[in-house]
Design a protein around this motif. Structure first.
Motif, PDB file in Angstrom:
ATOM      1  N   VAL A  83       0.764  -1.133   0.022  1.00 40.79           N
ATOM      2  CA  VAL A  83      -0.057   0.076  -0.075  1.00 40.79           C
ATOM      3  C   VAL A  83       0.877   1.218   0.120  1.00 40.79           C
ATOM      4  CG1 VAL A  83      -1.751   1.372   1.371  1.00 40.79           C
ATOM      5  CG2 VAL A  83      -2.142  -1.082   1.087  1.00 40.79           C
ATOM      6  N   ARG A  84       2.030   1.072   0.912  1.00 44.37           N
ATOM      7  CA  ARG A  84       2.904   2.437   0.769  1.00 44.37           C
ATOM      8  C   ARG A  84       3.272   2.519  -0.645  1.00 44.37           C
ATOM      9  NH1 ARG A  84       5.631   0.904   4.553  1.00 44.37           N
ATOM     10  NH2 ARG A  84       7.443  -0.026   3.502  1.00 44.37           N
ATOM     11  N   VAL A  85       3.861   1.673  -1.291  1.00 46.87           N
ATOM     12  CA  VAL A  85       4.561   1.716  -2.570  1.00 46.87           C
ATOM     13  C   VAL A  85       3.622   2.313  -3.677  1.00 46.87           C
ATOM     14  CG1 VAL A  85       5.526   0.698  -4.626  1.00 46.87           C
ATOM     15  CG2 VAL A  85       6.275   0.173  -2.042  1.00 46.87           C
ATOM     16  N   LEU A  86       2.140   1.703  -3.675  1.00 51.71           N
ATOM     17  CA  LEU A  86       1.111   2.116  -4.388  1.00 51.71           C
ATOM     18  C   LEU A  86       0.745   3.391  -4.181  1.00 51.71           C
ATOM     19  CD1 LEU A  86      -0.835  -0.945  -4.307  1.00 51.71           C
ATOM     20  CD2 LEU A  86       0.250  -0.323  -6.383  1.00 51.71           C
ATOM     21  N   SER A  87       0.910   4.004  -2.934  1.00 57.72           N
ATOM     22  CA  SER A  87       0.138   5.295  -2.621  1.00 57.72           C
ATOM     23  C   SER A  87       1.279   6.483  -3.244  1.00 57.72           C
ATOM     24  CB  SER A  87       0.254   5.490  -1.319  1.00 57.72           C
ATOM     25  OG  SER A  87      -0.186   6.864  -0.869  1.00 57.72           O
ATOM     26  N   LYS A  88       2.671   5.775  -2.971  1.00 56.88           N
ATOM     27  CA  LYS A  88       3.682   6.739  -3.858  1.00 56.88           C
ATOM     28  C   LYS A  88       3.641   6.652  -5.054  1.00 56.88           C
ATOM     29  CE  LYS A  88       8.691   7.652  -3.232  1.00 56.88           C
ATOM     30  NZ  LYS A  88       9.899   7.185  -2.767  1.00 56.88           N
ATOM     31  N   ARG A  89       3.568   5.548  -5.895  1.00 53.14           N
ATOM     32  CA  ARG A  89       3.389   5.550  -7.254  1.00 53.14           C
ATOM     33  C   ARG A  89       2.216   6.341  -7.767  1.00 53.14           C
ATOM     34  NH1 ARG A  89       5.174  -0.588  -9.314  1.00 53.14           N
ATOM     35  NH2 ARG A  89       7.392  -0.621  -8.255  1.00 53.14           N
ATOM     36  N   TRP A  90       1.099   6.351  -7.151  1.00 52.51           N
ATOM     37  CA  TRP A  90      -0.197   6.827  -7.699  1.00 52.51           C
ATOM     38  C   TRP A  90       0.143   8.613  -7.622  1.00 52.51           C
ATOM     39  CZ3 TRP A  90      -4.409   6.644 -10.389  1.00 52.51           C
ATOM     40  CH2 TRP A  90      -5.361   7.674 -10.150  1.00 52.51           C
ATOM     41  N   SER A  91       0.646   9.274  -6.574  1.00 53.79           N
ATOM     42  CA  SER A  91       0.597  10.428  -6.366  1.00 53.79           C
ATOM     43  C   SER A  91       1.728  10.991  -7.550  1.00 53.79           C
ATOM     44  CB  SER A  91       1.570  10.835  -5.174  1.00 53.79           C
ATOM     45  OG  SER A  91       2.744  10.222  -4.927  1.00 53.79           O
ATOM     46  N   ASN A  92       2.648   9.906  -8.033  1.00 53.11           N
ATOM     47  CA  ASN A  92       3.399  10.434  -9.165  1.00 53.11           C
ATOM     48  C   ASN A  92       3.135   9.860 -10.521  1.00 53.11           C
ATOM     49  OD1 ASN A  92       5.318  11.636  -7.218  1.00 53.11           O
ATOM     50  ND2 ASN A  92       6.268   9.600  -7.030  1.00 53.11           N
ATOM     51  N   ALA A  93       1.988   9.021 -10.507  1.00 57.09           N
ATOM     52  CA  ALA A  93       1.512   8.498 -11.897  1.00 57.09           C
ATOM     53  C   ALA A  93       1.314   9.606 -12.891  1.00 57.09           C
ATOM     54  CB  ALA A  93       0.238   7.655 -11.525  1.00 57.09           C
ATOM     55  N   ASP A  94       1.263   9.178 -14.226  1.00 55.77           N
ATOM     56  CA  ASP A  94       1.252   9.865 -15.391  1.00 55.77           C
ATOM     57  C   ASP A  94      -0.330  10.542 -15.369  1.00 55.77           C
ATOM     58  OD1 ASP A  94       2.290  10.974 -18.103  1.00 55.77           O
ATOM     59  OD2 ASP A  94       0.540   9.871 -18.692  1.00 55.77           O
ATOM     60  N   ALA A  95      -0.572  11.663 -15.784  1.00 57.86           N
ATOM     61  CA  ALA A  95      -1.599  12.535 -15.851  1.00 57.86           C
ATOM     62  C   ALA A  95      -2.596  11.710 -16.945  1.00 57.86           C
ATOM     63  CB  ALA A  95      -1.410  14.108 -16.378  1.00 57.86           C
ATOM     64  N   ALA A  96      -1.972  11.172 -18.111  1.00 56.93           N
ATOM     65  CA  ALA A  96      -2.685  10.493 -18.837  1.00 56.93           C
ATOM     66  C   ALA A  96      -3.459   9.068 -18.328  1.00 56.93           C
ATOM     67  CB  ALA A  96      -1.816  10.155 -20.210  1.00 56.93           C
ATOM     68  N   LEU A  97      -2.440   8.605 -17.817  1.00 58.61           N
ATOM     69  CA  LEU A  97      -3.016   7.435 -16.881  1.00 58.61           C
ATOM     70  C   LEU A  97      -4.039   7.354 -15.994  1.00 58.61           C
ATOM     71  CD1 LEU A  97      -2.847   4.371 -16.142  1.00 58.61           C
ATOM     72  CD2 LEU A  97      -1.137   4.833 -14.425  1.00 58.61           C
ATOM     73  N   LYS A  98      -4.026   8.709 -15.173  1.00 60.13           N
ATOM     74  CA  LYS A  98      -5.100   8.942 -14.116  1.00 60.13           C
ATOM     75  C   LYS A  98      -6.492   9.482 -14.966  1.00 60.13           C
ATOM     76  CE  LYS A  98      -2.336  10.612 -10.098  1.00 60.13           C
ATOM     77  NZ  LYS A  98      -1.961  11.695  -9.322  1.00 60.13           N
ATOM     78  N   LYS A  99      -6.259  10.284 -16.059  1.00 60.27           N
ATOM     79  CA  LYS A  99      -7.421  10.443 -17.108  1.00 60.27           C
ATOM     80  C   LYS A  99      -7.998   9.151 -17.543  1.00 60.27           C
ATOM     81  CE  LYS A  99      -8.736  13.574 -20.791  1.00 60.27           C
ATOM     82  NZ  LYS A  99      -9.771  12.380 -21.257  1.00 60.27           N
ATOM     83  N   ARG A 100      -7.374   8.194 -18.273  1.00 59.59           N
ATOM     84  CA  ARG A 100      -8.072   6.883 -18.345  1.00 59.59           C
ATOM     85  C   ARG A 100      -8.839   6.511 -17.407  1.00 59.59           C
ATOM     86  NH1 ARG A 100      -6.875   1.685 -18.141  1.00 59.59           N
ATOM     87  NH2 ARG A 100      -4.711   1.990 -17.026  1.00 59.59           N
ATOM     88  N   LEU A 101      -8.251   6.262 -16.280  1.00 59.22           N
ATOM     89  CA  LEU A 101      -8.874   5.652 -15.208  1.00 59.22           C
ATOM     90  C   LEU A 101     -10.120   6.274 -14.509  1.00 59.22           C
ATOM     91  CD1 LEU A 101      -5.761   4.244 -12.796  1.00 59.22           C
ATOM     92  CD2 LEU A 101      -7.259   2.974 -14.245  1.00 59.22           C
ATOM     93  N   GLN A 102      -9.936   7.626 -14.711  1.00 65.97           N
ATOM     94  CA  GLN A 102     -11.218   8.628 -14.350  1.00 65.97           C
ATOM     95  C   GLN A 102     -12.144   8.498 -15.360  1.00 65.97           C
ATOM     96  OE1 GLN A 102     -11.447  10.406 -11.649  1.00 65.97           O
ATOM     97  NE2 GLN A 102     -13.706  10.960 -12.213  1.00 65.97           N
ATOM     98  N   ASP A 103     -11.839   8.302 -16.702  1.00 63.64           N
ATOM     99  CA  ASP A 103     -13.154   8.061 -17.682  1.00 63.64           C
ATOM    100  C   ASP A 103     -13.672   6.822 -17.688  1.00 63.64           C
ATOM    101  OD1 ASP A 103     -12.432  10.608 -18.915  1.00 63.64           O
ATOM    102  OD2 ASP A 103     -11.017   9.801 -20.340  1.00 63.64           O
ATOM    103  N   ASP A 104     -12.984   5.740 -17.525  1.00 64.32           N
ATOM    104  CA  ASP A 104     -13.363   4.484 -17.275  1.00 64.32           C
ATOM    105  C   ASP A 104     -14.306   4.533 -16.048  1.00 64.32           C
ATOM    106  OD1 ASP A 104     -11.988   3.488 -19.297  1.00 64.32           O
ATOM    107  OD2 ASP A 104     -10.332   2.526 -17.876  1.00 64.32           O
ATOM    108  N   TYR A 105     -13.920   5.085 -15.105  1.00 66.21           N
ATOM    109  CA  TYR A 105     -14.814   5.320 -13.763  1.00 66.21           C
ATOM    110  C   TYR A 105     -16.113   5.896 -14.027  1.00 66.21           C
ATOM    111  CZ  TYR A 105     -16.512   6.543  -9.104  1.00 66.21           C
ATOM    112  OH  TYR A 105     -17.346   6.881  -8.008  1.00 66.21           O
ATOM    113  N   LYS A 106     -16.157   6.887 -14.778  1.00 63.07           N
ATOM    114  CA  LYS A 106     -17.399   7.735 -15.192  1.00 63.07           C
ATOM    115  C   LYS A 106     -18.230   6.882 -16.035  1.00 63.07           C
ATOM    116  CE  LYS A 106     -15.447  12.395 -15.092  1.00 63.07           C
ATOM    117  NZ  LYS A 106     -14.918  13.666 -15.755  1.00 63.07           N
TER     118      LYS A 106
END
Length: 256
Positions: A83-106
């Motif tokens: 969880v600690r590693v995932l949290s750190k990687r998520w905070s540094n994740a690429d904006a495009a990846l986050k947008k893809r996941l957000q679009d999938d969620y919507k």
């Protein structure tokens, strides 16, 4: 329209709630749902199809996708490490990846809303009432468990054993359960033996029980006085309060 699914065995339902559930009538159900099968839902315990499950948020979807990779790279990692590693990687994740996941969620959220609406539209008033009652039963059971835990933590005196229970304890030594006996059979045998005991023989156990009960009454009275002073009114027996709380309203089930 009626929601149905293959009815479940009453023996699989937990605790005493099984007798409160009535099987639903048979009809077709064709709504596709996004659900897990690891644990039965309240709907399934009533013989209904499981309720549609909300989609994962972008962060939890990211954790779901990345967790196997981290475990493969670090097989000795604990859950906390992952969880600690995932949290750190998520905070540094690429904006495009986050947008893809957000679009999938919507998109999945919209699908979920539509599926849930179809699911609820197929429920009858009786099924809704049964589900509401079951939810209340589950919550009441949880409240009782929490109250027992709270009372134990606050050091409430333990009620002494009854005369019959003292007799059972003695029988465990004098006439223990045999390998061929079930506990129910052994208990029934002890009950019959107790009923045949002469009053003089029972009096030995009754005297011990009464003696301990007198001590218990004094201890519980002192404990409850202390609880009132500390503001723990909820753990005091209502009959001992000057202004007891209002009882919870009971839900009256519709007559089948």
């Amino acid at each position: 329209m009626l929601l149905t699914a293959p009815l479940l065995s009453k023996s699989t339902f937990f605790g005493s709630l099984v007798n409160k559930c009535r099987p639903a009538a048979i009809a077709n159900f064709s709504v596709s749902t996004n659900v897990t099968t690891s644990a039965r839902t309240l709907e399934e315990k009533l013989g209904l199809p499981p309720r549609p499950k909300k989609p994962l948020t972008p962060y939890f979807r990211y954790m779901q996708e990345q967790r196997p990779k981290i475990l493969a790279e670090n097989p000795k990692f604990s859950t906390t490490d992952i969880v600690r590693v995932l949290s750190k990687r998520w905070s540094n994740a690429d904006a495009a990846l986050k947008k893809r996941l957000q679009d999938d969620y919507k998109r999945e959220q919209q699908e979920f809303v539509e599926i849930r609406a179809k699911y609820e539209a197929k429920m009858t008033d009786e099924q809704r009432a049964e589900l509401k009652q079951l939810k209340q039963d589950v919550q009441d059971a949880k409240d009782r468990r929490m109250m027992r835990k709270r009372i134990k933590e606050l050091g409430r005196p333990k009620k002494p054993a009854s005369a019959f229970l003292r007799f059972l304890i003695q029988e465990r030594t004098n006439s223990p359960q045999t390998p061929k006996q079930t506990y129910r059979e052994w208990h029934q045998k002890c009950t019959e033996k107790w009923s045949r005991l002469a009053d003089k023989e029972k009096e030995v156990f009754l005297i011990e029980s009464r003696k301990d009960m007198e001590v218990y009454k004094k201890e519980i009275a002192l404990w409850e006085e202390k609880m009132v002073r500390l503001g723990n009114i909820d753990v005091v027996r209502h009959g001992n309060l000057i202004d007891p709380p209002e009882p919870k309203p009971k839900i009256i089930k519709p007559i089948a």
